[in-house]
Design a protein around this motif. Structure first.
Motif, PDB file in Angstrom:
ATOM      1  N   ARG A  63      -4.031   6.874   3.108  1.00 56.33           N
ATOM      2  CA  ARG A  63      -5.621   7.464   2.547  1.00 56.33           C
ATOM      3  C   ARG A  63      -5.814   7.206   3.845  1.00 56.33           C
ATOM      4  O   ARG A  63      -6.713   7.214   4.491  1.00 56.33           O
ATOM      5  CB  ARG A  63      -5.969   6.202   1.359  1.00 56.33           C
ATOM      6  CG  ARG A  63      -7.405   6.285   1.387  1.00 56.33           C
ATOM      7  CD  ARG A  63      -7.862   4.730   0.229  1.00 56.33           C
ATOM      8  NE  ARG A  63      -6.703   5.219  -1.636  1.00 56.33           N
ATOM      9  CZ  ARG A  63      -6.526   5.525  -2.233  1.00 56.33           C
ATOM     10  NH1 ARG A  63      -7.695   6.425  -2.255  1.00 56.33           N
ATOM     11  NH2 ARG A  63      -6.487   5.628  -3.142  1.00 56.33           N
ATOM     12  N   SER A 111       2.427  11.873  -1.111  1.00 55.34           N
ATOM     13  CA  SER A 111       3.893  11.945  -0.801  1.00 55.34           C
ATOM     14  C   SER A 111       4.548  13.176  -0.972  1.00 55.34           C
ATOM     15  O   SER A 111       4.743  13.036  -2.728  1.00 55.34           O
ATOM     16  CB  SER A 111       5.293  10.776  -0.966  1.00 55.34           C
ATOM     17  OG  SER A 111       4.854   9.699  -1.238  1.00 55.34           O
ATOM     18  N   HIS A 145      -1.254   7.823  -0.440  1.00 55.00           N
ATOM     19  CA  HIS A 145      -2.224   8.430  -0.837  1.00 55.00           C
ATOM     20  C   HIS A 145      -1.218   9.745  -2.074  1.00 55.00           C
ATOM     21  O   HIS A 145      -1.654   9.880  -2.490  1.00 55.00           O
ATOM     22  CB  HIS A 145      -3.273   8.890  -0.255  1.00 55.00           C
ATOM     23  CG  HIS A 145      -4.848   9.231  -1.190  1.00 55.00           C
ATOM     24  ND1 HIS A 145      -5.721   9.403  -0.763  1.00 55.00           N
ATOM     25  CD2 HIS A 145      -4.598   8.863  -2.537  1.00 55.00           C
ATOM     26  CE1 HIS A 145      -6.882   9.382  -1.633  1.00 55.00           C
ATOM     27  NE2 HIS A 145      -5.541   9.067  -2.810  1.00 55.00           N
ATOM     28  N   TYR A 161       1.133  11.443  -6.376  1.00 52.59           N
ATOM     29  CA  TYR A 161      -0.099  11.030  -5.845  1.00 52.59           C
ATOM     30  C   TYR A 161      -0.030   9.447  -6.211  1.00 52.59           C
ATOM     31  O   TYR A 161       0.255   9.156  -7.382  1.00 52.59           O
ATOM     32  CB  TYR A 161      -0.807  11.638  -6.705  1.00 52.59           C
ATOM     33  CG  TYR A 161      -1.168  13.344  -6.282  1.00 52.59           C
ATOM     34  CD1 TYR A 161      -2.389  13.253  -5.450  1.00 52.59           C
ATOM     35  CD2 TYR A 161      -0.502  13.699  -6.533  1.00 52.59           C
ATOM     36  CE1 TYR A 161      -2.609  14.640  -4.455  1.00 52.59           C
ATOM     37  CE2 TYR A 161      -0.661  15.314  -6.013  1.00 52.59           C
ATOM     38  CZ  TYR A 161      -2.072  15.468  -4.965  1.00 52.59           C
ATOM     39  OH  TYR A 161      -2.148  16.745  -4.599  1.00 52.59           O
ATOM     40  N   GLU A 162       0.224   8.963  -4.608  1.00 54.96           N
ATOM     41  CA  GLU A 162       0.349   7.220  -4.706  1.00 54.96           C
ATOM     42  C   GLU A 162       1.847   6.953  -5.912  1.00 54.96           C
ATOM     43  O   GLU A 162       2.699   7.314  -5.098  1.00 54.96           O
ATOM     44  CB  GLU A 162      -0.957   6.281  -5.390  1.00 54.96           C
ATOM     45  CG  GLU A 162      -2.041   6.289  -4.124  1.00 54.96           C
ATOM     46  CD  GLU A 162      -2.871   5.890  -5.454  1.00 54.96           C
ATOM     47  OE1 GLU A 162      -3.540   6.062  -6.435  1.00 54.96           O
ATOM     48  OE2 GLU A 162      -4.315   5.507  -4.290  1.00 54.96           O
ATOM     49  N   GLN A 163       1.452   6.625  -7.205  1.00 60.43           N
ATOM     50  CA  GLN A 163       2.755   6.332  -7.312  1.00 60.43           C
ATOM     51  C   GLN A 163       3.483   7.406  -8.544  1.00 60.43           C
ATOM     52  O   GLN A 163       4.533   7.420  -9.065  1.00 60.43           O
ATOM     53  CB  GLN A 163       3.475   4.927  -7.728  1.00 60.43           C
ATOM     54  CG  GLN A 163       3.183   3.860  -6.633  1.00 60.43           C
ATOM     55  CD  GLN A 163       3.677   2.422  -7.471  1.00 60.43           C
ATOM     56  OE1 GLN A 163       2.947   1.885  -7.429  1.00 60.43           O
ATOM     57  NE2 GLN A 163       5.345   2.049  -7.102  1.00 60.43           N
ATOM     58  N   GLN A 164       1.959   7.922  -8.493  1.00 59.48           N
ATOM     59  CA  GLN A 164       2.727   9.143 -10.147  1.00 59.48           C
ATOM     60  C   GLN A 164       2.585  10.540  -9.609  1.00 59.48           C
ATOM     61  O   GLN A 164       2.419  10.941  -9.015  1.00 59.48           O
ATOM     62  CB  GLN A 164       1.081   9.312 -10.886  1.00 59.48           C
ATOM     63  CG  GLN A 164       0.826  10.572 -11.415  1.00 59.48           C
ATOM     64  CD  GLN A 164       1.633   9.510 -12.935  1.00 59.48           C
ATOM     65  OE1 GLN A 164       1.611   8.926 -13.695  1.00 59.48           O
ATOM     66  NE2 GLN A 164       2.937  10.486 -13.304  1.00 59.48           N
ATOM     67  N   THR A 210       1.302  -1.353   0.194  1.00 49.52           N
ATOM     68  CA  THR A 210       0.326  -0.073  -0.137  1.00 49.52           C
ATOM     69  C   THR A 210       0.744   1.303   0.241  1.00 49.52           C
ATOM     70  O   THR A 210       1.483   1.457   0.855  1.00 49.52           O
ATOM     71  CB  THR A 210      -0.916   0.332   1.026  1.00 49.52           C
ATOM     72  OG1 THR A 210      -1.872  -1.513   1.304  1.00 49.52           O
ATOM     73  CG2 THR A 210      -2.120   1.360   0.854  1.00 49.52           C
ATOM     74  N   TYR A 211       0.869   2.240  -0.496  1.00 49.80           N
ATOM     75  CA  TYR A 211       1.890   2.882  -1.027  1.00 49.80           C
ATOM     76  C   TYR A 211       0.964   4.436  -0.630  1.00 49.80           C
ATOM     77  O   TYR A 211      -0.465   3.963  -0.260  1.00 49.80           O
ATOM     78  CB  TYR A 211       0.974   3.961  -2.678  1.00 49.80           C
ATOM     79  CG  TYR A 211       2.593   3.000  -3.066  1.00 49.80           C
ATOM     80  CD1 TYR A 211       4.047   3.120  -3.191  1.00 49.80           C
ATOM     81  CD2 TYR A 211       1.998   1.394  -4.050  1.00 49.80           C
ATOM     82  CE1 TYR A 211       5.096   2.090  -3.684  1.00 49.80           C
ATOM     83  CE2 TYR A 211       2.893   0.708  -4.350  1.00 49.80           C
ATOM     84  CZ  TYR A 211       4.696   0.939  -4.196  1.00 49.80           C
ATOM     85  OH  TYR A 211       5.356   0.265  -4.845  1.00 49.80           O
ATOM     86  N   THR A 242       4.454  12.059   3.935  1.00 47.36           N
ATOM     87  CA  THR A 242       3.398  11.511   3.643  1.00 47.36           C
ATOM     88  C   THR A 242       2.259  11.225   4.289  1.00 47.36           C
ATOM     89  O   THR A 242       1.953  11.660   5.317  1.00 47.36           O
ATOM     90  CB  THR A 242       4.014   9.839   3.880  1.00 47.36           C
ATOM     91  OG1 THR A 242       4.008   9.313   4.778  1.00 47.36           O
ATOM     92  CG2 THR A 242       5.498   9.558   2.576  1.00 47.36           C
TER      93      THR A 242
END
Length: 260
Positions: free
Chosen positions: A30, A7, A5, A64-67, A2-3, A27
């Protein structure tokens, strides 16, 4: 795995040669109500602009998460922005439009819903914030607290995963500020939204914050991260104690909840 929400990674913010904040790393999970706190001029609202794509970092990134927000192409960034709603300090309502017209703006712009579907959605969003039946009112006809709630309805129009609030209690009397705090918590609980609040209002910070970061104008970086009450409980740095106790060294307790 789980990343987070959101970072914030090695973020440095600047206006020209002037560094506002440097080396910010934190970080946001969510479903948290995350507080960005600090005194006037420390860069809280500037951080908000970096997190919602309005100002480019001097260094670092927001994920945003991994993006990555700042390495994304235009299409990817638009997808990220569609997941976000923002309530600005003054509510940012258009005074010449009714509440229904204000809330309908993003729906008209970004969806293909019919007029009747948009009207139903607008009524639903206004009802969520306690403004059912106020569709035809203009902002000037409302109190400050009601204007903030109408601005929140518009920020929620596209069902965002994440809501940003820039000084939501600014200009409100204590009762209206408390009601807005309660509304933020109830919406988070009902909708599962991640909430990021820019604030220096200690009653709100302690009442609703589940996690936080404390920025400092002199150090130009973050002094602490964690639940606000825990930060104060374990604080050794006099700058942290001074801010979180309004300079008294005595913790400010949030008012007890009352049944309505």
């Amino acid at each position: 795995m789980t990343y987070p929400h959101i970072s914030v990674s090695n973020l440095t913010m600047a206006y020209g040669d002037y560094i506002v904040q440097r080396d910010l790393n934190f970080t946001i999970a969510r479903g948290e109500i995350f507080i960005v706190m600090g005194g006037s001029g420390c860069g809280k609202s500037t951080l908000l602009m970096h997190m919602i794509g309005l100002k480019t970092p001097r260094q670092g990134d927001v994920f945003y998460e991994q993006q990555s927000l700042w390495q994304a192409n235009a299409e990817q960034r638009n997808r990220i922005m569609r997941r976000i709603g923002v309530l600005y300090q003054g509510g940012a309502l258009f005074s010449s439009m009714t509440l229904a017209e204000n809330v309908a703006l993003p729906l008209n712009e970004f969806t293909e819903l019919s007029k009747s579907e948009i009207a139903d959605m607008v009524s639903y969003k206004l009802a969520l914030v306690g403004l059912a039946g106020f569709e035809t009112y203009y902002p000037a006809e409302l109190s400050g607290g009601m204007q903030k709630r109408a601005g929140l309805a518009r920020a929620m129009a596209l069902d965002p995963e994440i809501l940003f609030f820039d000084e939501p209690s600014s200009g409100l009397d204590p009762i209206s500020a408390r009601l807005l705090d309660d509304l933020i918590v109830s919406l988070r609980d009902a909708l599962g939204t991640t909430v990021v609040v820019i604030s220096h209002e200690l009653p709100s910070i302690f009442a609703i914050g589940t996690n936080s970061v404390l920025l400092d104008a002199e150090a130009k970086t973050m002094l602490a991260q964690g639940p606000p009450k825990q930060i104060l409980e374990h604080a050794q740095d006099p700058r942290i104690i001074r801010f979180l106790t309004r300079g008294t060294g005595i913790a400010q307790s949030a008012p007890a909840k009352t049944d309505t």
